[in-house]
Design a protein around this motif. Structure first.
Motif, PDB file in Angstrom:
ATOM      1  N   LEU A   1       0.824  -1.205   0.000  1.00  0.00           N
ATOM      2  CA  LEU A   1       0.000   0.000   0.000  1.00  0.00           C
ATOM      3  C   LEU A   1       0.859   1.257   0.000  1.00  0.00           C
ATOM      4  O   LEU A   1       0.556   2.241  -0.673  1.00  0.00           O
ATOM      5  CB  LEU A   1      -0.922   0.000   1.225  1.00  0.00           C
ATOM      6  N   ALA A   2       1.975   1.195   0.781  1.00  0.00           N
ATOM      7  CA  ALA A   2       2.880   2.346   0.782  1.00  0.00           C
ATOM      8  C   ALA A   2       3.471   2.557  -0.597  1.00  0.00           C
ATOM      9  O   ALA A   2       3.664   3.690  -1.049  1.00  0.00           O
ATOM     10  CB  ALA A   2       3.981   2.143   1.822  1.00  0.00           C
ATOM     11  N   LEU A   3       3.754   1.446  -1.277  1.00  0.00           N
ATOM     12  CA  LEU A   3       4.339   1.531  -2.610  1.00  0.00           C
ATOM     13  C   LEU A   3       3.393   2.198  -3.586  1.00  0.00           C
ATOM     14  O   LEU A   3       3.791   3.033  -4.400  1.00  0.00           O
ATOM     15  CB  LEU A   3       4.681   0.112  -3.083  1.00  0.00           C
ATOM     16  N   THR A   4       2.102   1.831  -3.486  1.00  0.00           N
ATOM     17  CA  THR A   4       1.170   2.399  -4.457  1.00  0.00           C
ATOM     18  C   THR A   4       0.785   3.820  -4.108  1.00  0.00           C
ATOM     19  O   THR A   4       0.163   4.503  -4.906  1.00  0.00           O
ATOM     20  CB  THR A   4      -0.114   1.567  -4.518  1.00  0.00           C
ATOM     21  N   GLY A   5       1.150   4.288  -2.912  1.00  0.00           N
ATOM     22  CA  GLY A   5       0.870   5.677  -2.591  1.00  0.00           C
ATOM     23  C   GLY A   5      -0.432   5.868  -1.851  1.00  0.00           C
ATOM     24  O   GLY A   5      -1.141   6.851  -2.059  1.00  0.00           O
ATOM     25  N   MET A   6      -0.747   4.924  -0.983  1.00  0.00           N
ATOM     26  CA  MET A   6      -1.932   5.062  -0.138  1.00  0.00           C
ATOM     27  C   MET A   6      -1.800   6.334   0.691  1.00  0.00           C
ATOM     28  O   MET A   6      -0.746   6.591   1.260  1.00  0.00           O
ATOM     29  CB  MET A   6      -2.001   3.853   0.787  1.00  0.00           C
ATOM     30  N   PRO A   7      -2.843   7.131   0.731  1.00  0.00           N
ATOM     31  CA  PRO A   7      -2.707   8.409   1.430  1.00  0.00           C
ATOM     32  C   PRO A   7      -2.225   8.245   2.863  1.00  0.00           C
ATOM     33  O   PRO A   7      -2.686   7.391   3.600  1.00  0.00           O
ATOM     34  CB  PRO A   7      -4.138   8.962   1.412  1.00  0.00           C
ATOM     35  N   PHE A   8      -1.265   9.052   3.203  1.00  0.00           N
ATOM     36  CA  PHE A   8      -0.710   9.208   4.544  1.00  0.00           C
ATOM     37  C   PHE A   8       0.127   8.043   5.019  1.00  0.00           C
ATOM     38  O   PHE A   8       0.587   8.060   6.146  1.00  0.00           O
ATOM     39  CB  PHE A   8      -1.790   9.546   5.580  1.00  0.00           C
ATOM     40  N   LEU A   9       0.379   7.049   4.176  1.00  0.00           N
ATOM     41  CA  LEU A   9       1.507   6.173   4.460  1.00  0.00           C
ATOM     42  C   LEU A   9       2.743   6.844   3.868  1.00  0.00           C
ATOM     43  O   LEU A   9       2.667   7.937   3.346  1.00  0.00           O
ATOM     44  CB  LEU A   9       1.288   4.803   3.834  1.00  0.00           C
TER      45      LEU A   9
ATOM     46  N   ILE B   1       7.230   0.349  11.051  1.00  0.00           N
ATOM     47  CA  ILE B   1       6.986   1.658  11.654  1.00  0.00           C
ATOM     48  C   ILE B   1       7.547   2.749  10.748  1.00  0.00           C
ATOM     49  O   ILE B   1       6.943   3.817  10.569  1.00  0.00           O
ATOM     50  CB  ILE B   1       7.619   1.711  13.053  1.00  0.00           C
ATOM     51  N   GLY B   2       8.716   2.456  10.161  1.00  0.00           N
ATOM     52  CA  GLY B   2       9.289   3.407   9.215  1.00  0.00           C
ATOM     53  C   GLY B   2       8.395   3.623   8.014  1.00  0.00           C
ATOM     54  O   GLY B   2       8.182   4.743   7.568  1.00  0.00           O
ATOM     55  N   SER B   3       7.836   2.526   7.470  1.00  0.00           N
ATOM     56  CA  SER B   3       6.998   2.668   6.282  1.00  0.00           C
ATOM     57  C   SER B   3       5.758   3.481   6.566  1.00  0.00           C
ATOM     58  O   SER B   3       5.210   4.110   5.675  1.00  0.00           O
ATOM     59  CB  SER B   3       6.547   1.305   5.772  1.00  0.00           C
ATOM     60  N   ILE B   4       5.301   3.427   7.800  1.00  0.00           N
ATOM     61  CA  ILE B   4       4.085   4.167   8.095  1.00  0.00           C
ATOM     62  C   ILE B   4       4.402   5.614   8.429  1.00  0.00           C
ATOM     63  O   ILE B   4       3.742   6.534   7.960  1.00  0.00           O
ATOM     64  CB  ILE B   4       3.328   3.497   9.251  1.00  0.00           C
ATOM     65  N   PHE B   5       5.440   5.812   9.236  1.00  0.00           N
ATOM     66  CA  PHE B   5       5.641   7.150   9.766  1.00  0.00           C
ATOM     67  C   PHE B   5       6.764   7.932   9.120  1.00  0.00           C
ATOM     68  O   PHE B   5       6.819   9.142   9.271  1.00  0.00           O
ATOM     69  CB  PHE B   5       5.923   7.077  11.268  1.00  0.00           C
TER      70      PHE B   5
END
Lengths: 96, 606
Positions: free
Chosen positions: B378-386, B459-463
């Protein structure tokens, strides 16, 4: 006229006779051919005090002599490969 | 007088200590791995000091240590440039390397040469840091070549396998082609600006800097796997998973992009090169995304995803936004490394199975890995706020609202939706539905050496996106206003991709496997690029050189033209005209007698 002159002419003549008259080995004729070349080169190389700008001439002569020597030896090798020796009496068939 | 310079030098020196310890007995013990990991952790913590100082007081440093050599007017010294880019990159790289080293203690546990593996990873890290902190092109080149060499050694780690050796060689060859561009620009800088120092290069105003920038673009294309020099990156997946995670997702492949970012003062004045970089990046990102759609090896899909993101970074540089590209480098490193670590966990747990057609149903069995994998995708595809949102969305916004090449923009948007499609493919084929692997697998993810790194990177991928964007000092004015439909472009393309992927997934689940169409063949065989380019040019060049050198020059010009022809003509002529019997002595004798008679007669005739 001088003794050096006669020396060189005698070298040339003896080598010429040796080239044309030989008994069994081809290689002795080739040696005499080399002697002819030497007798023609030595005066030009050594007695060169009149015209030093032309001292390229003996070098060119030597170059051609060397090539000739290589060719001669190549011929000798071919003959020796075919017959095993270099006796002249073998060279009576054209191996084509 | 503060801790800035000492911290930097201490960080770099600390990392060399385990290498110096490799000649002692400690190297052979089991504690060496933990020692290396701890050293990286400590280096990370110490490197946070200068970064914090930079964030708060904008203090940059140029450390010029040791004057090595002066050749005429060129002075080469050991100099480190700690500015925005290198100071922000160092902690990120060290954090990720620390996590990967902890992971590889678990992953490479049964390898007898594990200490050497750690030493190689450490040497790689050091050369990467040399590359990023270099102030002159010579030091950068040292780091550049260093990462290339370590990539070779690490890809070919299992050198008994011929595929691994081929892949390592391929990496070296493609990187070498890029190095030609690097050397070209080094030479140009030397002859036109008399220096290899970045300060002097940026100070001297040059009108046409086309040649060096194109050389640097070639170098970046080689190192960062842009289109035309890209096949080495998926082949590099022959190396162990930690190697793929470190080198070929976060660190080495961004070296090329980093080089172009470093030279942004030259690039922002040169429109043609920007356009070229933009087009190359757009082509790369679309092409590799297409190739990622039908791959069956999980690591290759992630490798192509990396290549696609690198193309996106090139597009950003082509839009004259180097700082945004740099932000994308930092954020991309987190989730891409995490994706690789998750795939490593899956591979190891399924007893070295890498084909996604043979995985499935891991959703309930490996819950933590599942979480991390889905978050990473999800972070890769650009999910908002990840994390990915903070850089990727900004890039798409900058692209849609700048006066740029519409074709490149279109390709980038299509690639964005393709990103969603292959991410869905990974998730649905590895995690969902029923298991497709053999039943007797002992699957567990209870080892803290596995869990903790992935947890940290999670945690890094999220924040990290949030933290980095809020702490990085803004170097350009951000784009504030744009029409709503442009703002939502990236999100729309991604959602479109997801919908398409889910739709295709549901209605093709239970059908018979169809004969692959032409399009599928194109995508699976990587656009036929490796097939054509690895066979046709070498064959043509080698046959041409053989024909030229051996046949034409050796055999014909020097052998057949004069000597053999003469011999042939002589032979035929003598056959035709001779009727000799080979009586040589007679002939010589007659010659002699003739000569003597002639001389005598002319002498006495007078």
């Amino acid at each position: 006229v001088s003794l050096v002159h006669i020396n060189i002419i005698i070298t040339f003549t003896i080598s010429l006779i040796g080239l044309l008259i030989y008994r069994s080995h081809l290689i002795s004729s080739l040696l005499c051919l080399q002697g002819i070349i030497l007798s023609l080169e030595a005066p030009v190389t050594i007695l060169n005090s009149h015209f030093t700008l032309a001292s390229i001439i003996p070098i060119i002569l030597l170059v051609f002599a060397a090539c000739e020597a290589a060719l001669r030896l190549a011929l000798l090798v071919i003959v020796s490969n075919t017959y095993g020796t270099d006796y002249v009496q073998n060279l009576n068939l054209l191996p084509c | 007088m503060n801790l800035f310079t000492s911290s930097i030098l201490l960080t770099l020196f600390m990392l060399t200590t385990p290498i110096m310890a490799s000649s002692t007995n400690f190297y052979k013990s089991n504690k060496y791995q933990h020692y290396v990991k701890n050293m990286t952790l400590l280096a990370f913590i110490i490197s946070l000091i200068p970064t914090t100082m930079f964030i708060h007081t904008n203090q940059e440093t140029l450390i010029s240590n040791w004057h090595w050599i002066t050749i005429h007017t060129l002075k080469l010294s050991l100099s480190f440039k700690m500015d925005y880019f290198s100071l922000m990159f160092m902690p990120v790289a060290l954090f990720i390397t620390w996590s990967i080293m902890e992971f590889s203690i678990w992953y490479m546990h049964s390898d007898p040469n594990i200490n050497q593996f750690f030493k190689y990873l450490l040497i790689f890290l050091i050369t990467m840091l040399i590359l990023t902190t270099a102030n002159n092109l010579f030091q950068l080149f040292i780091g550049w070549e260093g990462v290339g060499i370590m990539s070779f050694l690490l890809i070919g780690w299992w050198f008994g396998r011929s595929d691994a050796n081929t892949a390592a060689l391929q990496a070296i060859l493609y990187n070498r082609i890029g190095d030609i561009g690097f050397l070209l620009s080094m030479t140009w800088f030397l002859s036109n600006m008399n220096t290899w120092d970045l300060q002097q290069i940026f100070m001297l105003d040059q009108n046409s800097s086309n040649i060096p920038l194109m050389g640097l673009t070639l170098a970046a294309a080689g190192k960062s796997a842009q289109f035309g020099l890209h096949p080495w990156l998926p082949s590099a997946m022959e190396g162990p998973t930690p190697v793929s995670a470190l080198l070929h997702s976060s660190t080495m492949v961004v070296a090329g992009i980093f080089l172009l970012i470093r030279f942004y003062p030259l690039m922002e004045n040169n429109k043609p090169v920007q356009t070229m970089v933009l087009s190359l990046g757009a082509l790369t990102t679309l092409f590799t995304a297409i190739c990622a759609l039908t791959q069956n090896d999980i690591k290759k899909i992630i490798a192509f995803s990396t290549s696609s993101q690198l193309g996106l970074m090139m597009v950003t540089i082509g839009l004259n936004q180097p700082h945004l590209a740099f932000l994308h480098i930092c954020t991309h490193a987190f989730f891409k490394a995490m994706l690789f670590l998750c795939s490593g966990s899956i591979i190891h747990n399924l007893n070295n199975e890498q084909d996604i057609r043979k995985m499935g149903g891991l959703y309930k069995i490996l819950p933590f890995t599942t979480t991390a994998l889905i978050t990473g995708c999800l972070a890769l595809t650009g999910m908002p706020f990840l994390t990915g949102f903070y850089s990727k969305d900004l890039i798409i916004e900058a692209a849609t609202s700048s006066y740029t090449n519409a074709w490149a923009l279109l390709l980038t948007l299509i690639a964005t939706s393709l990103t969603a499609i292959y991410s869905t493919r990974i998730i649905s084929l590895t995690l969902l539905e029923q298991p497709r692997f053999p039943p007797l697998m002992s699957i567990n993810e209870t080892n803290p050496l596995l869990i903790n790194p992935i947890k940290r990177l999670l945690i890094g991928s999220i924040f990290a996106g949030f933290i980095l964007s809020n702490n990085m000092p803004p170097m350009t004015t951000p784009l504030m206003t744009m029409p709503l439909h442009l703002k939502l472009t990236a999100l729309m393309m991604t959602i479109l991709g997801f919908i398409l992927a889910f739709e295709i997934n549901t209605y093709s689940k239970n059908l018979k496997y169809p004969h692959p169409s032409n399009a599928t063949n194109f995508s699976t065989l990587l656009g036929y690029f490796p097939t054509i380019m690895h066979r046709l040019p070498p064959h043509l060049v080698l046959t041409m050189s053989q024909k030229l050198a051996t046949s034409m020059l050796d055999l014909t010009w020097t052998e057949a033209i004069l000597p053999k022809t003469t011999a042939y003509i002589q032979l035929k002529a003598s056959l035709l005209t001779s009727n000799q019997k080979g009586l040589i002595k007679l002939y010589f004798l007659s010659f002699l007698i003739t000569m003597t008679l002639t001389l005598l007669s002319f002498n006495y005739l007078e």
